[in-house]
Design an enzyme around this catalytic site. Structure first.
Site, PDB file in Angstrom:
ATOM      1  N   CYS A 191       0.837  -1.196   0.000  1.00  0.00           N
ATOM      2  CA  CYS A 191       0.000   0.000   0.000  1.00  0.00           C
ATOM      3  C   CYS A 191       0.879   1.256   0.000  1.00  0.00           C
ATOM      4  CB  CYS A 191      -0.972  -0.049   1.176  1.00  0.00           C
ATOM      5  SG  CYS A 191      -2.398   1.050   0.988  1.00  0.00           S
TER       6      CYS A 191
ATOM      7  N   HIS B  24      -3.263  -5.929   0.871  1.00  0.00           N
ATOM      8  CA  HIS B  24      -2.605  -6.171   2.150  1.00  0.00           C
ATOM      9  C   HIS B  24      -2.530  -7.664   2.501  1.00  0.00           C
ATOM     10  CE1 HIS B  24      -2.471  -1.987   3.786  1.00  0.00           C
ATOM     11  NE2 HIS B  24      -3.461  -1.813   2.935  1.00  0.00           N
TER      12      HIS B  24
ATOM     13  N   GLU C 209      -0.747  -8.921   4.852  1.00  0.00           N
ATOM     14  CA  GLU C 209      -0.623  -9.035   6.308  1.00  0.00           C
ATOM     15  C   GLU C 209      -1.976  -9.005   7.004  1.00  0.00           C
ATOM     16  OE1 GLU C 209      -0.850  -4.579   5.787  1.00  0.00           O
ATOM     17  OE2 GLU C 209      -0.139  -6.325   4.637  1.00  0.00           O
TER      18      GLU C 209
END
Length: 225
Positions: free
Chosen positions: A89, A197, A199
């Protein structure tokens, strides 16, 4: 084998803790937190992550000020030595602004902040970040961005495609990115920038675990190195 992963934090980062937690959960070792003003990185790092957020409030251009932070000189040097670097990002924006990746991230085509899970197609399953995926597989990662519209000139886009450096592509329109590009690799294959994302997708409790494969791929590559 103990793995040493670092997460860079800038003023305005808001996904640095998410990234650190993901690394620890998958790798079993706590991530080293590095402040943007540090001129040097810890020694013998195996992995560097630049997280999402709004570094410096996204003033000027997203990632532009962060790319001039003292620590980024050390990150660029580490990438040149072959250390894996992941930018997610805002981290992707920082990587393009620092010259580690080509192109730029522009305002979303619909001019709205986009925050939802999106399907991605794995375009390259040969890199150290993606070796655990099946090429052509569709995975789901969340996105949360206002400036995720990937742009590059046609010659650069053709080169990225021809060299297999498009890692992920949006399976359906998200932000207007040229050719649906969601993530790109550098020429050496040790730097990955992506808007979605991983994560935030490492365990079912978070809505899915497709992102875990990316971190497991990286640790597998380090073991085999």
């Amino acid at each position: 084998m103990a793995f040493r992963g670092a997460v860079i934090t800038f003023p305005g980062s808001n996904c640095d803790r998410d990234m650190a937690v993901a690394l620890e959960k998958v790798w079993g070792e706590p991530a080293i937190r590095v402040w943007h003003g540090d001129p040097d990185l810890p020694e013998n790092l195996d992995f560097i992550a630049i997280p999402g957020g709004f570094s410096y409030g996204d003033y000027l251009r997203c990632g532009a000020i962060a790319s001039r932070s003292p620590v980024m000189r050390a990150v660029v040097a580490a990438a040149g030595r072959g250390v894996p670097v992941l930018g997610v990002c805002n981290g992707f924006q920082v990587l393009t602004e620092s010259g580690l990746l080509p192109g730029a991230l522009m305002r979303n085509a619909q001019l709205n902040f986009t925050c939802r899970p999106v399907p991605l197609t794995v375009e390259n399953a040969q890199s150290l970040f993606t070796a655990g995926f099946e090429e052509g597989a569709v995975v789901t990662f969340p996105v949360a961005h206002h400036d995720g519209n990937y742009f590059a000139d046609e010659q650069t886009l053709d080169r990225l495609e021809g060299e297999g450096r498009v890692a992920f592509r949006y399976a359906s329109p998200v932000n207007g990115s040229q050719r649906g590009i969601a993530g790109v690799l550098n020429a050496q294959g040790n730097v990955l920038g992506m808007m979605p994302h991983p994560e935030r997708a490492i365990e079912p409790e978070l809505g899915g675990s497709d992102g875990r494969v990316l971190f497991e791929s990286a640790i597998g590559a380090l073991v085999d190195a």
